[in-house]
Design an enzyme around this catalytic site. Structure first.
Site, PDB file in Angstrom:
ATOM      1  N   LYS A  44      12.541  55.940  29.964  1.00  0.00           N
ATOM      2  CA  LYS A  44      12.902  54.283  29.410  1.00  0.00           C
ATOM      3  C   LYS A  44      12.981  53.026  30.088  1.00  0.00           C
ATOM      4  CE  LYS A  44      16.280  52.514  26.239  1.00  0.00           C
ATOM      5  NZ  LYS A  44      16.980  51.823  26.839  1.00  0.00           N
ATOM      6  N   ARG A  91       9.313  48.687  32.369  1.00  0.00           N
ATOM      7  CA  ARG A  91       8.261  48.505  33.460  1.00  0.00           C
ATOM      8  C   ARG A  91       6.801  48.538  33.686  1.00  0.00           C
ATOM      9  NH1 ARG A  91      13.574  49.074  33.678  1.00  0.00           N
ATOM     10  NH2 ARG A  91      14.475  47.648  35.770  1.00  0.00           N
ATOM     11  N   GLY A 143      17.808  45.609  24.917  1.00  0.00           N
ATOM     12  CA  GLY A 143      18.593  44.689  26.428  1.00  0.00           C
ATOM     13  C   GLY A 143      17.911  44.378  27.096  1.00  0.00           C
ATOM     14  N   ARG A 172      25.271  40.516  22.072  1.00  0.00           N
ATOM     15  CA  ARG A 172      25.466  40.510  23.984  1.00  0.00           C
ATOM     16  C   ARG A 172      25.355  40.233  25.044  1.00  0.00           C
ATOM     17  NH1 ARG A 172      22.190  46.414  25.297  1.00  0.00           N
ATOM     18  NH2 ARG A 172      23.228  45.938  27.518  1.00  0.00           N
ATOM     19  N   ASP A 194      25.235  54.199  31.864  1.00  0.00           N
ATOM     20  CA  ASP A 194      24.312  55.569  30.609  1.00  0.00           C
ATOM     21  C   ASP A 194      24.905  56.427  30.053  1.00  0.00           C
ATOM     22  OD1 ASP A 194      23.166  52.743  30.325  1.00  0.00           O
ATOM     23  OD2 ASP A 194      21.010  53.097  30.810  1.00  0.00           O
ATOM     24  N   LYS A 246      27.472  47.353  26.869  1.00  0.00           N
ATOM     25  CA  LYS A 246      26.247  47.995  26.179  1.00  0.00           C
ATOM     26  C   LYS A 246      25.702  47.963  25.058  1.00  0.00           C
ATOM     27  CE  LYS A 246      25.246  49.227  30.378  1.00  0.00           C
ATOM     28  NZ  LYS A 246      24.492  48.730  31.031  1.00  0.00           N
TER      29      LYS A 246
HETATM   30  C1  S3P Z   1      18.439  49.041  32.718  1.00  0.00           C
HETATM   31  C2  S3P Z   1      19.560  48.893  33.309  1.00  0.00           C
HETATM   32  C3  S3P Z   1      20.730  49.550  33.254  1.00  0.00           C
HETATM   33  C4  S3P Z   1      20.892  50.751  32.282  1.00  0.00           C
HETATM   34  C5  S3P Z   1      20.146  49.987  30.573  1.00  0.00           C
HETATM   35  C6  S3P Z   1      18.503  49.752  31.214  1.00  0.00           C
HETATM   36  C7  S3P Z   1      16.962  49.056  33.517  1.00  0.00           C
HETATM   37  O1  S3P Z   1      21.815  48.430  33.260  1.00  0.00           O
HETATM   38  O2  S3P Z   1      22.558  50.491  31.339  1.00  0.00           O
HETATM   39  O3  S3P Z   1      20.322  51.377  30.084  1.00  0.00           O
HETATM   40  O4  S3P Z   1      15.998  49.446  32.252  1.00  0.00           O
HETATM   41  O5  S3P Z   1      16.952  48.286  33.836  1.00  0.00           O
HETATM   42  P1  S3P Z   1      22.561  47.584  33.392  1.00  0.00           P
HETATM   43  O6  S3P Z   1      21.301  47.727  35.014  1.00  0.00           O
HETATM   44  O7  S3P Z   1      22.229  46.172  33.322  1.00  0.00           O
HETATM   45  O8  S3P Z   1      23.795  47.844  34.162  1.00  0.00           O
END
Ligand code: S3P
Length: 432
Positions: free
Chosen positions: A20, A25, A92, A120, A315, A342
């Site tokens: 994911k 990206r 997020g 969030r 995660d 989260k």
């Molecule tokens: C992610 C970074 C993590 C992770 C999220 C995906 C990413 O969050 O928990 O599921 O793709 O950059 P944080 O870096 O804010 O902890």
């Protein structure tokens, strides 16, 4: 959705979707590069689709063929003002990463999301961006946010919360800012953004100072398209790995899994717990570490994880907690503060749901303590998920041992793993 107890093992070769984090990206970076990028094995899920739609709205030509996504990038300055607000659903990662990118455009935007995303924290990204004189207006620190796009000032920013989302948002802002900007990180966070930016020819420099990591970008340098094959997601694999470990007579094989060392904490933790995992064909693909894995039923023991693990596997605590509930000794997971912000307050939901499943557990400050017992006296088999995909999938796995468990709001699984139920059934899970 109801997850039932099984009386046979978990066996087979489930297909795990594309990672994911890398998939997001793999849309963002090609969209602001020059040239055509072909992307294979991209995750097709609601979260990633929200990122995809956002770039289409900003005028990027994207063609979705069955087996590959083709993105026609026109360079750093090519994005157009979207006709409407950008809706990012539950994602997020999309919200944080896009905020950084959009802060440095020459148009204004508004970002909205679903109920869970709208709770969030967004100040964690708006605050460091304001050091570059970005103008971001949150709603009491959350979505909806309005972003006034403008030329930002190059800056040196030390990140106080360990977060790849914050880091990546800043890196995307740096790309469109004149001069050199630097981020200093004192804790490890996943480095997919740096890896991909380097591959696309960004003027990026990575250095260290003691235990700190410094990432410098010299902005306004165009990126060049490059094809991407997205490896499969370790976070999604985790549900199958634990299901096979805790059920007798199980053996599964997982292929082409991303084991980037900045997020392999789950594997290190399971190793401490005595998990039987064989790593095969370790290799580098698109500058990421990948391998195949064979996982067999194991007698797990409990483990103590200090807060450095939280940086490497944030995660995966929901599913690791399920594994810990079937170990033969207690576990303590320390420093889980970030779990509270989260897709849900995951720390609280792990605790509540485990208690309802009859597991003796406790939260002391930000530490989670799990005392497994041989007997599970179920108090309430309704699993509360607050629309959090990882809580839903973790308690599906719990159901294989002590079901039936009723998983509420299980549609959230579509945000990261739409084929989960089919794959789970294909290896012996019983979900109705
Ligand atoms: C992610 C970074 C993590 C992770 C999220 C995906 C990413 O969050 O928990 O599921 O793709 O950059 P944080 O870096 O804010 O902890």
């Amino acid at each position: 959705m109801i997850s039932h107890k099984i009386d046979h093992g978990i066996n087979g070769c489930p297909i795990i979707p594309g990672d994911k984090s890398i998939s997001h990206r793999a849309i963002i970076i090609p969209s602001i590069s020059n040239g055509v990028t072909e992307i294979t094995n991209i995750l097709k899920s609601e979260d990633v689709n929200n990122t995809l739609e956002a770039f289409k709205e900003m005028g990027v030509k994207i063609i979705d063929n069955e087996d590959k996504l083709i993105i026609y990038g026109n360079g750093l300055k090519s994005l157009k003002k979207p006709k409407k607000e950008i809706y990012l659903g539950n994602s997020g990662t999309s919200a944080r990463l896009l905020t950084g990118l959009l802060a440095a455009q020459n148009f204004d935007t508004k970002i909205t999301g679903d109920k869970s995303l709208s709770k969030r924290p967004m100040n964690r990204i708006a605050d460091p961006l304001s050091a570059m004189k970005a103008e971001i207006f949150t709603s009491n620190g959350s979505l909806p946010i309005e972003i006034k796009g403008k030329q930002l000032e190059s800056s040196n920013i030390e990140i106080s919360i360990p977060s790849a989302q914050i880091k990546s948002a800043l890196l995307f802002a740096f790309l469109n800012t004149n001069g050199k900007s630097t981020i200093t990180e004192s804790k490890v966070t996943r480095d997919h953004t740096e890896i991909m930016l380097k591959a696309f020819g960004a003027d990026i420099d990575i250095d260290s100072k003691g235990r700190k990591k410094l990432i410098t970008i010299n902005g306004l340098k165009e990126l060049k398209a490059k094809n991407i094959d997205v490896p499969c997601d370790l976070s999604s694999s985790a549900f199958f790995i634990v299901a096979a470990l805790i059920n007798k007579n199980s053996k599964i094989t997982l292929k082409n899994i991303n084991i980037n060392p900045t997020r392999n904490g789950l594997l290190l933790a399971l190793e401490k717990m005595g998990a039987r995992i064989n790593y095969l064909n370790r290799r580098i693909s698109n500058d990421e570490n990948v391998c195949d894995m064979e996982i067999s039923s194991s007698n797990l023991k409990g483990c103590e994880l200090d807060n450095s693990f939280a940086d490497l596997m944030i995660d995966e605590y929901p599913i690791l907690s399920v594994a810990a509930a079937f170990a033969d000794s207690p576990s303590i997971f320390r420093g889980l503060k970030e779990l509270r912000v989260k897709e849900s307050d995951r720390l609280n939901l792990i605790y509540l749901n485990l208690l309802n499943c009859g597991v003796d557990c406790n939260i002391i400050e930000d530490d989670l303590i799990i005392n497994p017992s041989k007997k599970f006296e179920i108090k309430n088999n309704n699993i509360r998920t607050d629309y959090d995909h990882r809580i839903a999938m973790s308690f599906c796995v719990m159901g294989t041992k002590i079901g039936p468990l009723k998983i509420n709001d299980a549609e959230s699984i579509n945000t990261s793993f739409p084929s989960f139920i089919n794959e789970f059934k294909s290896v012996g899970g019983k979900i109705i």
